[in-house]
Design a protein around this motif. Structure first.
Motif, PDB file in Angstrom:
ATOM      1  N   PHE A 230       0.830  -1.213   0.000  1.00  0.00           N
ATOM      2  CA  PHE A 230       0.000   0.000   0.000  1.00  0.00           C
ATOM      3  C   PHE A 230       0.858   1.254   0.000  1.00  0.00           C
ATOM      4  CE2 PHE A 230       0.852   0.328   4.539  1.00  0.00           C
ATOM      5  CZ  PHE A 230       0.892  -0.997   4.960  1.00  0.00           C
ATOM      6  N   GLY A 231       0.246   2.322  -0.479  1.00  0.00           N
ATOM      7  CA  GLY A 231       0.952   3.592  -0.506  1.00  0.00           C
ATOM      8  C   GLY A 231       0.024   4.733  -0.828  1.00  0.00           C
ATOM      9  N   GLY A 232       0.483   5.922  -0.510  1.00  0.00           N
ATOM     10  CA  GLY A 232      -0.322   7.109  -0.776  1.00  0.00           C
ATOM     11  C   GLY A 232       0.581   8.300  -1.005  1.00  0.00           C
ATOM     12  N   THR A 233      -0.049   9.454  -1.115  1.00  0.00           N
ATOM     13  CA  THR A 233       0.700  10.685  -1.330  1.00  0.00           C
ATOM     14  C   THR A 233       0.551  11.574  -0.110  1.00  0.00           C
ATOM     15  OG1 THR A 233       0.281  10.542  -3.708  1.00  0.00           O
ATOM     16  CG2 THR A 233       1.013  12.667  -2.859  1.00  0.00           C
ATOM     17  N   MET A 234       1.683  12.076   0.386  1.00  0.00           N
ATOM     18  CA  MET A 234       1.691  12.943   1.566  1.00  0.00           C
ATOM     19  C   MET A 234       2.531  14.169   1.210  1.00  0.00           C
ATOM     20  SD  MET A 234       2.377  11.637   5.445  1.00  0.00           S
ATOM     21  CE  MET A 234       3.656  12.535   6.299  1.00  0.00           C
ATOM     22  N   ASN A 235       1.899  15.306   1.245  1.00  0.00           N
ATOM     23  CA  ASN A 235       2.578  16.553   0.871  1.00  0.00           C
ATOM     24  C   ASN A 235       3.334  16.426  -0.450  1.00  0.00           C
ATOM     25  OD1 ASN A 235       1.561  17.719   3.208  1.00  0.00           O
ATOM     26  ND2 ASN A 235       3.329  17.060   4.415  1.00  0.00           N
ATOM     27  N   GLY A 236       2.689  15.765  -1.392  1.00  0.00           N
ATOM     28  CA  GLY A 236       3.221  15.719  -2.757  1.00  0.00           C
ATOM     29  C   GLY A 236       4.137  14.558  -3.063  1.00  0.00           C
ATOM     30  N   TYR A 237       4.514  13.783  -2.058  1.00  0.00           N
ATOM     31  CA  TYR A 237       5.444  12.666  -2.284  1.00  0.00           C
ATOM     32  C   TYR A 237       4.832  11.349  -1.813  1.00  0.00           C
ATOM     33  CZ  TYR A 237       8.678  15.872  -4.186  1.00  0.00           C
ATOM     34  OH  TYR A 237       9.230  16.783  -5.038  1.00  0.00           O
ATOM     35  N   CYS A 238       5.280  10.261  -2.443  1.00  0.00           N
ATOM     36  CA  CYS A 238       4.592   8.979  -2.306  1.00  0.00           C
ATOM     37  C   CYS A 238       5.255   8.044  -1.307  1.00  0.00           C
ATOM     38  CB  CYS A 238       4.557   8.276  -3.659  1.00  0.00           C
ATOM     39  SG  CYS A 238       3.546   9.141  -4.872  1.00  0.00           S
ATOM     40  N   SER A 239       4.445   7.229  -0.691  1.00  0.00           N
ATOM     41  CA  SER A 239       4.918   6.091   0.092  1.00  0.00           C
ATOM     42  C   SER A 239       4.566   4.819  -0.656  1.00  0.00           C
ATOM     43  CB  SER A 239       4.268   6.076   1.477  1.00  0.00           C
ATOM     44  OG  SER A 239       2.867   5.878   1.357  1.00  0.00           O
ATOM     45  N   ASP A 240       5.237   3.724  -0.310  1.00  0.00           N
ATOM     46  CA  ASP A 240       4.988   2.428  -0.942  1.00  0.00           C
ATOM     47  C   ASP A 240       5.701   1.378  -0.109  1.00  0.00           C
ATOM     48  OD1 ASP A 240       4.501   0.304  -2.625  1.00  0.00           O
ATOM     49  OD2 ASP A 240       5.527   1.144  -4.365  1.00  0.00           O
ATOM     50  N   ILE A 241       4.946   0.467   0.456  1.00  0.00           N
ATOM     51  CA  ILE A 241       5.545  -0.563   1.313  1.00  0.00           C
ATOM     52  C   ILE A 241       4.779  -1.862   1.130  1.00  0.00           C
ATOM     53  CG2 ILE A 241       4.097   0.071   3.306  1.00  0.00           C
ATOM     54  CD1 ILE A 241       6.447  -0.649   5.143  1.00  0.00           C
TER      55      ILE A 241
END
Lengths: 372, 372
Positions: A230-241
């Motif tokens: 899963f991942g999302g966007t936080m303040n314009g930048y992405c997570s992915d784990i």
């Protein structure tokens, strides 16, 4: 209007660097629309609609932002960075782009621009030469600056907190459908600070053998391996784990395969030293999985770059001889997928630094066993 | 894997009709990727990623679905409808497409396909002639069949229920931000049966003058007009409705403008008789707004087609001489926007039938006054 978090001076500097890259690569003009190249240069994200929004950047001179008149109020104007060119409902915006392009011969086209606009432009300019925007933009976007790395670290920490909730048994699994757990993880990504969820794959048992499984009505049971990516966007930048948990003690075949996966993923993370090739990062994980006899079950590349987009250059894949450089940010995510039986993947985001690779994600890497 | 709701025979029939259109329009091959043309023909929706998924349909013979190997398990296989062509991580999928295209000269390209793939294809086939996929697909997709109309009616009824909640004062407004109300409306769209929210514009007071306003931190106050334009996807088909409410009695200028808007929108709905042009629907609403002196404040077309996508052909816009035909489904949504002051829009979805236009939306059309 969404106010940009990035100061105008940064956009001016990026546009100037883009024009340097254009000179270096003999590109006369850059045209961008959907995707993150345009917000990277201007702060403005185009709407994914049939009305054209396009940034036209010549190799010399100022950028123009062609925009539907009714969307113009959404734009934070920065007259030093770009000139706004609104078009009315009965105008042809591709003709406006054609005019702005003047006598440009070599045109770099935004990767995600809808083809309908390029098809229309081809009618106007059949003789121009078209190349991909990455020719210009990869050198800029793939090397993250300090502010960008801080944003990736913050997003990664938020994703880690959700992974810890999963591994701590705080997200009920047994008796729920994959889709329900996916919705739960999505809500937690938002609660931990993301503005937007980009995906939340939940794949149980035999479904985990499909790397891009769409979470559905499959009810999760005791005895399942559950793959969560899963991942999302936080303040314009992405997570992915990606983390997997096992409901009850795993059988020997799963435990054995996971120990190989764990070793391969750690080796891939550690391989990311400045000056090594991207394809070498892939080769390192693949060699370990191959040697253990699971090679045929590792059906995808080892990783992808990440930043304003979940997937961007550079890719950790055979054939990519790009050298790892400070500021590169990318995933390391080998997997083993046995069709019809089970699948597993382990993923961290890594930032390359002069002192070696630094993992953004620090959630437990083991196959956590949950009794529910 | 997502199981399609549509029987295989429907896909076979649609592919056969697409090939008839290709013959009629001298198109040798159709290539589709993102967007709804591909699911319309095959039931499969491509993932918006850098790995190419592409349907190649020749004017004679069977379709091929080029797909990343790791996404192949997502596809509901229908060997009579298409041949699956999975590609591995180190293969070049555009080269595979090029080979499948054989000696095709005129190629129709999916509107929303990422330009990067067309740019790559241009290197392989600089001499081919490229046209937009609408040349082939508009005739099919714009004329909805009974099952499609039923789906649009059901989605519209669900959106109506959320509009009624807004108008009934069940959605708190005063003291909340636009973004909070947008999230509330989104949750209600899901609760009423949508699987996906596509947008939920909430624009208060002066923000309502921006037709595509992004809901933000603006706190809604007594005395505001609040424009809400929202829609989602339910069983594959889209809803889209706009209603405005006023917090407290509206001032005379707003009340007067709204009475004009109400008249214009109703006239636009009633204009949609089979055989009239799409541009005439636009002209009818515009004439009423022009005559009342608000012409300069109506800055967009009157409407757009709707179906599997929120915006698709046919468009109700000056210059579109397409004749309204039974099964056409589209929005009628005139607006009046006074920059810096206020804005208003009123929108229904309409289906054209042999017996005249039928509005899908039936929520109260008045400017409902709420005391909160």
């Amino acid at each position: 209007m969404t106010t940009s978090l990035v100061p105008e001076s940064v956009y001016l500097s990026r546009i100037s660097r883009a024009q340097e890259e254009m000179a270096r690569t003999s590109v006369d003009a850059l045209i961008l629309s959907l995707g993150q190249d345009m917000p990277y240069l201007t702060g403005y994200l185009a709407m994914p609609l049939e009305r054209l929004t396009m940034l036209v950047l010549p190799k010399n001179g100022k950028a123009s932002l062609i925009i539907p008149q009714l969307e113009a109020p959404r734009v934070q104007q920065m007259p030093n960075v770009f000139t706004l060119v609104p078009w009315g409902e009965t105008e042809d915006p591709v003709r406006i782009a054609h005019t702005l392009l003047g006598n440009a011969q070599s045109i770099a086209v935004g990767d995600q621009m809808w083809s309908r606009f390029l098809v229309d432009l081809l009618q106007h300019r059949p003789e121009s030469h078209y190349v991909r925007s990455v020719v210009v933009m990869e050198a800029l976007r793939s090397r993250k600056d300090i502010a960008e790395i801080e944003a990736l670290v913050a997003a990664g920490a938020a994703a880690d907190r959700v992974a810890a909730q999963l591994q701590g048994g705080l997200i009920p699994l047994v008796g729920r459908t994959e889709a329900e757990v996916s919705a739960d993880i999505s809500a937690r990504l938002i609660a931990e600070g993301h503005q937007k969820v980009n995906f939340a794959i939940v794949a149980a048992g035999e479904n985990a053998a499909s790397p891009h499984h769409h979470p559905g009505d499959r009810v999760i049971r005791h005895g399942d391996i559950v793959l969560c990516d899963f991942g999302g966007t936080m303040n314009g930048y992405c997570s992915d784990i990606t983390r997997c948990v096992h409901l009850g003690e795993p059988p020997a075949d799963i435990a054995q395969a996971y120990s190989v996966l764990l070793e391969a993923q750690a080796a891939g993370v550690n391989a990311g030293h400045v000056g090594t090739t991207c394809e070498n990062v892939d080769a390192v994980t693949r060699a370990i999985i191959d040697k253990a006899g699971y090679g045929e079950y590792f059906v995808h590349r080892t990783g992808h770059g990440i930043g304003m987009e979940e997937h961007e250059d550079p890719y950790m894949v055979s054939g990519n001889t790009t050298l790892i450089a400070p500021g590169h940010a990318y995933s390391v995510e080998p997997g083993i997928y046995v069709p019809g039986k089970w699948g597993m993947r382990l993923e961290d985001i890594v930032v390359a630094t002069a002192d070696g690779p630094v993992a953004v994600n620090n959630a437990n890497h083991q196959l956590v066993v949950l009794e529910q």
